[in-house]
Write an enzyme that holds these catalytic residues in place. Structure first.
Site, short mmCIF file in Angstrom:
data_model
loop_
_atom_site.label_atom_id
_atom_site.label_comp_id
_atom_site.label_asym_id
_atom_site.label_seq_id
_atom_site.Cartn_x
_atom_site.Cartn_y
_atom_site.Cartn_z
N ILE A 247 0.58 -0.91 -0.27
CA ILE A 247 -0.23 -0.11 0.17
C ILE A 247 1.07 1.27 -0.28
CG2 ILE A 247 -1.50 -1.15 1.10
CD1 ILE A 247 -1.60 0.34 3.63
N THR A 249 4.98 2.80 -0.85
CA THR A 249 6.85 2.74 -0.69
C THR A 249 7.36 3.71 -0.39
OG1 THR A 249 7.12 3.57 -2.94
CG2 THR A 249 6.77 0.65 -2.20
N LYS A 251 11.69 5.66 1.66
CA LYS A 251 13.03 5.38 0.82
C LYS A 251 13.34 4.49 1.65
CE LYS A 251 13.77 9.60 2.66
NZ LYS A 251 14.66 10.86 2.72
N GLU A 252 13.19 3.66 2.81
CA GLU A 252 13.39 3.06 4.01
C GLU A 252 12.73 1.79 4.43
OE1 GLU A 252 12.42 4.71 7.83
OE2 GLU A 252 14.01 5.81 7.02
N LYS A 275 4.64 -3.25 8.35
CA LYS A 275 6.48 -2.39 7.90
C LYS A 275 7.50 -3.45 7.35
CE LYS A 275 8.06 2.45 8.23
NZ LYS A 275 8.42 3.41 9.35
N ASP A 391 11.65 14.10 11.37
CA ASP A 391 11.24 13.98 10.42
C ASP A 391 9.54 14.23 9.86
OD1 ASP A 391 11.31 13.60 7.64
OD2 ASP A 391 10.80 11.29 7.58
#
Length: 505
Positions: A247, A249, A251-252, A275, A391
């Site tokens: 569902i 995507t 970077k990590e 995840k 972040d």
């Protein structure tokens, strides 16, 4: 003596043709010596065999005194007849069809019989030497030259080296198509051969790296075999009913939707998310600053083994989510952690994830409501949870059931981190910029928002000067830690934000 009369009635022959009865003769004629000699001569005369394919292997010189040899000779003839008939049946069965069926397995192969059939073809796959394969070039002897005088040819001869290099190309990897260079009498120079050899080795190494990366790392919307096995084990253990698909995507990590099952006495939500932190190290090489200075994981952090960072990253998000959930801030519930796979509750409904705050279509009242929720959540995150998101932006906040939810807290750190205040200032700048562009008139600027969230009083309207004061505070805090081993920020028991200790050392 009366003459013996034989009935002249015709007898039916089993071959279909009527056989005439022999003419009657007297007994004297039968007993006649002359007649006996004549019958003996007629009996010794053998007619020619009409079947030319069957040739007797026995000759006048063959030893027929042994019953064993006679039996073997007869068996050979029977085998020949059987094979001949089988070939006829095979030819009749196949006809003109392009796909033929062989009766080879049913043939009688005699131990000392040499095949004289029409099948004179040789199966070259069963032979060691292929007659159609070109001969390899002859090499020079160990002494390094052949011939004498003007006709001498050394091992450095251009044609000899060229043919030898062409033959060496057969030693390249099977996937390298070298063609029939020997058959074309191709002559490769040393320079060209060395270039081809280097290119072949380079491609092999590149292919090996790509294969290893594919087998041992997660890609976009895909997982490596080890991660897939962990996911299957969760389903087999009953923790998850099924895993539906990707569902989201990033970077990590890669996020999958799943249906919850049961886990011991803990209630698993009906809809969950997995995840999966990517096992590629590209995204984590420059992100170790979030974890190496965190006292919770500092002792376990190893710069020499970066693959451990991935599991620590997943574990860190689990601990941060647990701390945030205890403070009552909306965020996903942690179900279980398996290595680099974190199972959480699903923020959404009926397989449809909640929209990000950036993509949510909100009215002015809802946007104003969202702003005050974010402001309150940032204060509680800093004061109650002792965490800085590090972040925070409109991409890491979801809008679900009229509330703002925090996600992606794997990089969250404590305020006592050497760069904690810098990360907090960056979060405040992202939040202030977003809501000001969204038209929220009550939105504070970045400096006011930072002071309210942190509880500090830094007076400056210049960003460079503001950041300089933040860095000075962080420097003083770090120096004090190195000297006395404790932070300048004192954690009060009443849940108030850390206060700056103004006493000089």
């Amino acid at each position: 003596m009366d003459q013996l009369e034989v009935s002249t009635k015709e007898t039916k022959s089993p071959w279909g043709a009527p056989a005439l009865a022999p003419s009657p003769c007297s007994l004297a004629d039968v007993m006649s010596e002359q007649l006996a000699r004549q019958l003996d001569e007629e009996g010794n005369a053998f007619p020619d065999c009409p079947d030319t394919d069957l040739k007797l292997t026995c000759t006048s010189e063959a030893d027929t005194s042994s019953d064993l040899i006679l039996a073997q000779m007869l068996q050979m003839e029977f085998d020949r007849e059987f094979d001949t008939q089988l070939r006829r049946e095979e030819k009749k069965f196949n006809g003109d069809s392009k796909v033929s069926i062989s009766f080879e397995n049913y043939r009688m192969v005699h131990p000392y019989e040499d095949s004289d059939s029409s099948e004179d073809e040789v199966d070259w796959q069963d032979t060691r030497h292929d007659p159609y394969k070109a001969d390899k070039p002859t090499t020079t002897p160990k002494k390094g030259f052949v011939g004498k005088g003007k006709n001498i040819t050394t091992k450095h001869d251009e044609e000899v080296c060229g043919r030898k290099n062409t033959a060496r190309m057969d030693n390249f990897a099977p996937e390298v198509q070298v063609g029939d260079g020997i058959g074309m009498d191709l002559k490769l120079s040393n320079q060209v051969y060395n270039a081809l050899k280097r290119h072949c080795h380079t491609e092999q190494r590149r292919s090996a790296r790509l294969h290893e990366k594919k087998e041992h790392s997660t890609a976009e919307q895909a997982v490596d075999p080890k991660t897939r096995l962990l996911m299957y084990k969760m389903v087999n253990a009953g923790i998850l009913e099924s895993i539906n698909g990707c569902i989201s995507t990033g970077k990590e990590s890669v996020v999958f939707h799943a249906n919850g099952g049961s886990f011991e006495e803990k209630i698993v939500p009906e809809e969950c998310v997995l995840k999966v932190f990517k096992t590629t190290l590209n995204e984590f090489k420059n992100r170790d600053k979030y974890i190496k200075d965190d006292y919770r994981f500092k002792d376990r952090f190893s710069k020499l083994n970066p693959r451990k960072i991935i599991r620590l990253w997943a574990e860190k998000e689990m601990h941060n989510l647990t701390r945030i959930k205890k403070a009552g801030i909306p965020c996903p519930d942690v179900v279980i952690l398996k290595k680099h796979i974190l199972v959480m509750s699903f923020i959404g409904q009926d397989h449809v994830p909640a929209p990000k705050l950036k993509d949510a279509i909100l009215s002015s009242e809802d946007m104003k409501k969202a702003y005050y929720q974010v402001l309150n959540m940032m204060q509680r995150l800093y004061q109650d949870c002792k965490l800085v998101h590090a972040d925070l932006s409109e991409y890491n906040m979801l809008w679900h059931n009229g509330e703002v939810w925090f996600i992606d807290v794997s990089q969250s750190i404590e305020p006592t981190h050497p760069h904690g205040l810098e990360f907090l200032f960056r979060d405040c700048r992202n939040v202030a910029t977003f809501f000001q562009k969204a038209g929220v008139a009550e939105a504070l600027n970045v400096f006011e928002l930072f002071n309210i969230v942190s509880g500090l009083e830094i007076n400056s309207d210049n960003e460079a000067d503001f950041l300089a004061q933040i860095e000075a505070l962080e420097k003083r805090n770090e120096d004090h830690v190195q000297k006395s081993g404790k932070k300048i920020f004192d954690d009060t028991c009443d849940g108030s934000p850390p206060q700056l200790n103004t006493d000089d050392d």
